[in-house]
Design a protein around this motif. Structure first.
Motif, PDB file in Angstrom:
ATOM      1  N   ARG A   1     -40.362  66.119 -29.621  1.00 31.33           N
ATOM      2  CA  ARG A   1     -41.482  65.445 -30.308  1.00 31.33           C
ATOM      3  C   ARG A   1     -40.992  64.749 -31.567  1.00 31.33           C
ATOM      4  O   ARG A   1     -41.375  63.608 -31.852  1.00 31.33           O
ATOM      5  CB  ARG A   1     -42.574  66.465 -30.637  1.00 31.33           C
ATOM      6  CG  ARG A   1     -43.837  65.832 -31.191  1.00 31.33           C
ATOM      7  CD  ARG A   1     -45.027  66.755 -31.011  1.00 31.33           C
ATOM      8  NE  ARG A   1     -46.224  66.199 -31.642  1.00 31.33           N
ATOM      9  CZ  ARG A   1     -46.942  65.207 -31.144  1.00 31.33           C
ATOM     10  NH1 ARG A   1     -46.588  64.639 -30.013  1.00 31.33           N
ATOM     11  NH2 ARG A   1     -48.020  64.767 -31.777  1.00 31.33           N
TER      12      ARG A   1
ATOM     13  N   VAL B   1     -41.644  57.766 -25.011  1.00 28.42           N
ATOM     14  CA  VAL B   1     -42.990  58.265 -24.737  1.00 28.42           C
ATOM     15  C   VAL B   1     -42.957  59.788 -24.808  1.00 28.42           C
ATOM     16  O   VAL B   1     -42.122  60.422 -24.154  1.00 28.42           O
ATOM     17  CB  VAL B   1     -43.475  57.815 -23.345  1.00 28.42           C
ATOM     18  CG1 VAL B   1     -44.856  58.382 -23.040  1.00 28.42           C
ATOM     19  CG2 VAL B   1     -43.480  56.286 -23.252  1.00 28.42           C
ATOM     20  N   ASP B   2     -43.813  60.348 -25.639  1.00 26.81           N
ATOM     21  CA  ASP B   2     -43.874  61.810 -25.791  1.00 26.81           C
ATOM     22  C   ASP B   2     -44.655  62.385 -24.614  1.00 26.81           C
ATOM     23  O   ASP B   2     -45.856  62.628 -24.701  1.00 26.81           O
ATOM     24  CB  ASP B   2     -44.543  62.155 -27.118  1.00 26.81           C
ATOM     25  CG  ASP B   2     -44.488  63.645 -27.418  1.00 26.81           C
ATOM     26  OD1 ASP B   2     -43.747  64.361 -26.711  1.00 26.81           O
ATOM     27  OD2 ASP B   2     -45.176  64.085 -28.341  1.00 26.81           O
ATOM     28  N   ARG B   3     -43.951  62.597 -23.510  1.00 31.61           N
ATOM     29  CA  ARG B   3     -44.602  63.043 -22.280  1.00 31.61           C
ATOM     30  C   ARG B   3     -43.719  64.079 -21.605  1.00 31.61           C
ATOM     31  O   ARG B   3     -42.497  63.877 -21.530  1.00 31.61           O
ATOM     32  CB  ARG B   3     -44.834  61.837 -21.367  1.00 31.61           C
ATOM     33  CG  ARG B   3     -45.480  62.150 -20.040  1.00 31.61           C
ATOM     34  CD  ARG B   3     -45.864  60.875 -19.314  1.00 31.61           C
ATOM     35  NE  ARG B   3     -46.347  61.167 -17.959  1.00 31.61           N
ATOM     36  CZ  ARG B   3     -46.809  60.233 -17.124  1.00 31.61           C
ATOM     37  NH1 ARG B   3     -46.885  58.967 -17.505  1.00 31.61           N
ATOM     38  NH2 ARG B   3     -47.209  60.587 -15.910  1.00 31.61           N
ATOM     39  N   PRO B   4     -44.290  65.157 -21.132  1.00 32.22           N
ATOM     40  CA  PRO B   4     -45.701  65.544 -21.091  1.00 32.22           C
ATOM     41  C   PRO B   4     -46.223  65.976 -22.475  1.00 32.22           C
ATOM     42  O   PRO B   4     -45.532  66.675 -23.209  1.00 32.22           O
ATOM     43  CB  PRO B   4     -45.729  66.730 -20.129  1.00 32.22           C
ATOM     44  CG  PRO B   4     -44.392  66.790 -19.480  1.00 32.22           C
ATOM     45  CD  PRO B   4     -43.446  66.143 -20.416  1.00 32.22           C
TER      46      PRO B   4
ATOM     47  N   TRP C   1     -50.279  67.073 -24.237  1.00 30.53           N
ATOM     48  CA  TRP C   1     -51.716  67.212 -24.016  1.00 30.53           C
ATOM     49  C   TRP C   1     -52.355  67.913 -25.212  1.00 30.53           C
ATOM     50  O   TRP C   1     -51.692  68.636 -25.962  1.00 30.53           O
ATOM     51  CB  TRP C   1     -51.994  67.992 -22.728  1.00 30.53           C
ATOM     52  CG  TRP C   1     -51.455  69.403 -22.704  1.00 30.53           C
ATOM     53  CD1 TRP C   1     -52.142  70.559 -22.942  1.00 30.53           C
ATOM     54  CD2 TRP C   1     -50.109  69.800 -22.426  1.00 30.53           C
ATOM     55  NE1 TRP C   1     -51.315  71.641 -22.824  1.00 30.53           N
ATOM     56  CE2 TRP C   1     -50.055  71.211 -22.503  1.00 30.53           C
ATOM     57  CE3 TRP C   1     -48.932  69.105 -22.110  1.00 30.53           C
ATOM     58  CZ2 TRP C   1     -48.881  71.926 -22.290  1.00 30.53           C
ATOM     59  CZ3 TRP C   1     -47.767  69.812 -21.893  1.00 30.53           C
ATOM     60  CH2 TRP C   1     -47.753  71.224 -21.985  1.00 30.53           C
TER      61      TRP C   1
ATOM     62  N   ARG D   1     -38.806  64.831 -19.778  1.00 25.98           N
ATOM     63  CA  ARG D   1     -38.721  64.301 -21.140  1.00 25.98           C
ATOM     64  C   ARG D   1     -37.555  63.328 -21.288  1.00 25.98           C
ATOM     65  O   ARG D   1     -37.643  62.367 -22.061  1.00 25.98           O
ATOM     66  CB  ARG D   1     -38.639  65.436 -22.154  1.00 25.98           C
ATOM     67  CG  ARG D   1     -39.899  66.279 -22.172  1.00 25.98           C
ATOM     68  CD  ARG D   1     -40.002  67.197 -23.381  1.00 25.98           C
ATOM     69  NE  ARG D   1     -41.218  68.010 -23.292  1.00 25.98           N
ATOM     70  CZ  ARG D   1     -42.430  67.580 -23.627  1.00 25.98           C
ATOM     71  NH1 ARG D   1     -42.579  66.349 -24.100  1.00 25.98           N
ATOM     72  NH2 ARG D   1     -43.478  68.371 -23.506  1.00 25.98           N
TER      73      ARG D   1
ATOM     74  N   GLU E   1     -43.514  65.876 -11.977  1.00 23.13           N
ATOM     75  CA  GLU E   1     -44.519  66.282 -12.965  1.00 23.13           C
ATOM     76  C   GLU E   1     -45.595  67.158 -12.332  1.00 23.13           C
ATOM     77  O   GLU E   1     -46.087  68.105 -12.958  1.00 23.13           O
ATOM     78  CB  GLU E   1     -45.142  65.048 -13.617  1.00 23.13           C
ATOM     79  CG  GLU E   1     -46.024  65.388 -14.799  1.00 23.13           C
ATOM     80  CD  GLU E   1     -46.276  64.208 -15.712  1.00 23.13           C
ATOM     81  OE1 GLU E   1     -47.348  64.194 -16.355  1.00 23.13           O
ATOM     82  OE2 GLU E   1     -45.416  63.303 -15.798  1.00 23.13           O
TER      83      GLU E   1
ATOM     84  N   TRP F   1     -38.964  59.968 -19.806  1.00 21.72           N
ATOM     85  CA  TRP F   1     -39.957  59.285 -20.623  1.00 21.72           C
ATOM     86  C   TRP F   1     -39.445  58.958 -22.023  1.00 21.72           C
ATOM     87  O   TRP F   1     -39.979  58.058 -22.686  1.00 21.72           O
ATOM     88  CB  TRP F   1     -41.237  60.113 -20.697  1.00 21.72           C
ATOM     89  CG  TRP F   1     -41.957  60.115 -19.395  1.00 21.72           C
ATOM     90  CD1 TRP F   1     -42.080  61.138 -18.509  1.00 21.72           C
ATOM     91  CD2 TRP F   1     -42.636  59.001 -18.807  1.00 21.72           C
ATOM     92  NE1 TRP F   1     -42.783  60.748 -17.403  1.00 21.72           N
ATOM     93  CE2 TRP F   1     -43.147  59.432 -17.560  1.00 21.72           C
ATOM     94  CE3 TRP F   1     -42.869  57.687 -19.206  1.00 21.72           C
ATOM     95  CZ2 TRP F   1     -43.860  58.590 -16.721  1.00 21.72           C
ATOM     96  CZ3 TRP F   1     -43.589  56.840 -18.377  1.00 21.72           C
ATOM     97  CH2 TRP F   1     -44.078  57.304 -17.157  1.00 21.72           C
TER      98      TRP F   1
ATOM     99  N   CYS G   1     -39.157  61.568 -30.537  1.00 20.31           N
ATOM    100  CA  CYS G   1     -40.059  60.493 -30.107  1.00 20.31           C
ATOM    101  C   CYS G   1     -40.724  59.798 -31.279  1.00 20.31           C
ATOM    102  O   CYS G   1     -41.081  58.613 -31.189  1.00 20.31           O
ATOM    103  CB  CYS G   1     -41.125  61.045 -29.160  1.00 20.31           C
ATOM    104  SG  CYS G   1     -40.509  61.448 -27.511  1.00 20.31           S
TER     105      CYS G   1
END
Length: 640
Positions: free
Chosen positions: A590, A608-611, A613, A517, A541, A520, A593
């Motif tokens: 989150r 970028v809110d990664r990871p 899903w 996090r 990842e 990203w 971001c």
């Protein structure tokens, strides 16, 4: 794919989860809340009595300047620009301009007192391959030096111009490593053999001349940035003076609040002979008799002395910090110096709408507030190269007719309210070293000049848990508890000991929140100009996804009714603690971001809110939103 909204992560928590959060918050408040509140109250009381009076400081034109330097700032070394090879200057300055032209220097979106703010300066980190540098909840990932090291050679991770620029800064780093170790205490080396003109004689006035009408009216800064919940008096000198007081262009201190006056053991100084720096000298402080303030400064010094009881040295806080790691005991710099990273900085005062005034001494406009450099090996030196230029074409600035036309550094003795400050102008190409324990015992700030400036700040970063090699070994440790059937590909856990499971979940959280996090959150900035980190982060990842599978297997074991209740309870408590922490941190990241500040960045720089899903993603063993699973584990514990 259905994406869960943010509100889904903010559902009410169960009583047990609230109790755990309260216990966690209470523990943190017990550690820091009372001491912080006490310091704020005492600092406010001191500042009210201090009022608009300024603390004395000396510059090169003041009597007693060299003696003050020798007695109280002996770890500071100034190297004039002509003491470095001309060819090195040319390569380094061209490299800095190249990095800026390619967009490598960017303002960081950092975390200060639970809110996001942009840094005033634009930055990039260069260093040993796989190294990182962490400050203000932000981990910077180093662009490799691109020296002839085998682990970089042959990798086409960036274009030739950028590779050449990185190598030039590696050459500067090599020079610093050699030079800073050669200087000894008390050395005064003349590096230039040119026939320079003698420097101007210092003015014979006392230090009161430093507090001109311009300085006396320098409490200002814009009112909005100075607002503080502590009230008008404190806001004039508060932590809000510069959000980078905890970390700055030259480094950071996550352990000191800007505006915190500290008591110390230094005595008042005694007036000495005037001293002027010669253009070709390397100046090193030497221990001499203290300097005494002139008669006009004594009332201020006496006021500071009378207020010294209002300050408490919190040694526990001094030792803390947000670094790559917090080793115990801390590493101490021994043997030859090897700077492993440099933090590059760029700032153009003309592009800043308002720069805040230095509030305590009246030194002028601050580019960066008072701070210590943090996350360094104890007693390791810091080396700084300063390059001022008019524009991106690299036209060097020769300065103006006054000291304030130059960029300057200000220094003060930490935990000391008696010793005058020191102000040192920097010409383009000048360097300075902070050696021995100077960075630990003193604070410094950066005062803006009239032109744009680059700095390259070389340091021995404490990165025992901040390298790619380190986090890869952590992944290997966690995944060693995962068995994969070679025929079916199914997974199972090898050991169900609570200590083993706890350790695996800690590594799981570390990989997600300290690496993935963090990486990203800084958007696509790295892949745009250097792809060195791309493959390592892809592998991290993949490892993290396997850890998600391990957590799923852990949950299944906890919910297995056939397991002994005593063992299940300890396992459930371990799992609940890890999941609660993970759930809360995912919410925080989150929110960051999707914050209003993050939305102002261009797409290539935006977080970028990664990871992340959706709920129906079949490739993920567990949902992103862990609230339902946390409730299941809590219910299980209530039934036990």
């Amino acid at each position: 794919m259905t994406v869960p909204c943010i509100r889904a992560l903010q559902r009410p928590t169960s009583p047990l989860m609230k109790a755990r959060q309260c216990k966690h918050n209470s523990r943190n408040m017990k550690r820091s809340g009372d001491s912080e509140g006490e310091k704020r109250r005492k600092r406010r009381r001191l500042l009210q009595e201090l009022g608009d009076q300024k603390i004395p400081f000396l510059g090169p034109s003041d009597r007693g300047f060299q003696q003050l330097w020798d007695s109280s700032y002996s770890g500071l070394v100034l190297k004039r620009s002509c003491s470095l090879p001309v060819e090195l200057h040319g390569r380094v300055q061209a490299a800095l301009l190249t990095l800026r032209r390619k967009g490598c220097l960017l303002r960081d979106l950092v975390r200060v007192r639970d809110r996001d703010v942009f840094t005033a300066v634009s930055r990039a980190l260069l260093g040993e391959p796989g190294h990182t540098y962490r400050y203000l909840d932000t981990r910077l990932f180093a662009i490799p030096w691109h020296s002839e090291d085998t682990d970089v050679k042959g990798q086409n991770c960036c274009d030739p111009d950028l590779r050449a620029a990185c190598k030039a800064l590696w050459e500067l780093n090599t020079f610093f490593c050699s030079d800073v170790s050669q200087l000894k205490e008390g050395d005064r080396l003349t590096q230039c053999v040119k026939g320079e003109a003698e420097a101007k004689q210092g003015e014979e006035g006392d230090t009161e001349s430093k507090h001109s009408e311009d300085s006396k009216n320098s409490e200002g800064g814009d009112s909005e940035s100075r607002q503080s919940e502590e009230g008008d008096t404190e806001s004039k000198h508060s932590e809000e003076w510069d959000i980078e007081s905890k970390h700055s262009e030259e480094g950071c201190s996550g352990t000191k609040q800007e505006g915190e006056w500290e008591t110390g053991s230094k005595h008042s100084s005694e007036e000495g002979e005037s001293s002027q720096l010669k253009p070709g000298e390397t100046i090193v402080g030497t221990e001499t008799e203290p300097v005494e303030l002139g008669p006009k400064e004594k009332p201020v010094a006496q006021l500071k002395h009378s207020l010294s009881d209002y300050h408490i040295e919190d040694k526990e806080e001094q030792a803390s910090g947000q670094g790559c790691s917090q080793p115990s005991p801390p590493q101490v710099c021994t043997g030859p110096v090897k700077f492993n990273v440099t933090l590059l900085n760029y700032m153009d005062p003309a592009a800043m709408s308002q720069l805040k005034e230095e509030p305590y001494y009246g030194m002028g406009k601050m580019a960066v507030g008072w701070h210590h450099d943090e996350n360094l090996i104890t007693h390791s030196p810091v080396a700084v190269y300063s390059y001022s230029c008019h524009d991106d074409k690299g036209e060097s600035s020769e300065g103006g007719s006054t000291e304030k036309a130059f960029w300057r550094i200000g220094l003060k003795v930490a935990w000391d309210i008696h010793t005058p400050g020191l102000m040192l102008p920097l010409e383009s190409g000048d360097c300075y070293y902070m050696r021995d324990d100077l960075n630990c015992t003193h604070q410094h700030c950066v005062l803006a000049g009239e032109t744009a400036r680059f700095s390259s700040t070389h340091r021995v970063a404490e990165c025992s848990s901040g390298t790619l090699t380190y986090i890869q070994s952590q992944c290997q440790e966690a995944l060693s508890n995962l068995h994969t059937d070679p025929e079916t590909g199914s997974h199972s856990l090898l050991a169900l000991l609570p200590t083993t499971l706890r350790r695996c979940e800690e590594i799981h959280n570390e990989v997600e929140f300290e690496w993935l996090r963090q990486y990203w959150f800084q958007g696509q900035r790295y892949t745009r100009f250097c792809s060195w980190w791309t493959r390592p982060m892809e592998q991290l990842e993949k490892d993290w996804r396997l850890m998600e599978t391990m957590t799923m297997l852990f949950l299944a074991s906890v919910e297995d009714e056939g397991r002994a209740e005593e063992g299940r309870r300890e396992m459930a408590e371990t799992l609940l603690s890890a999941l609660t922490d993970r759930h809360q941190q995912r919410q925080t990241w989150r929110d960051r971001c999707h914050s209003s500040l993050a939305q102002t960045l261009p797409p290539e720089e935006a977080p970028v809110d990664r990871p992340f899903w959706g709920m129906d993603d079949p490739s993920m063993p567990l949902p992103f939103d862990l609230a339902d699973i946390i409730n299941r584990v809590e219910s299980l514990l209530w039934r036990m």
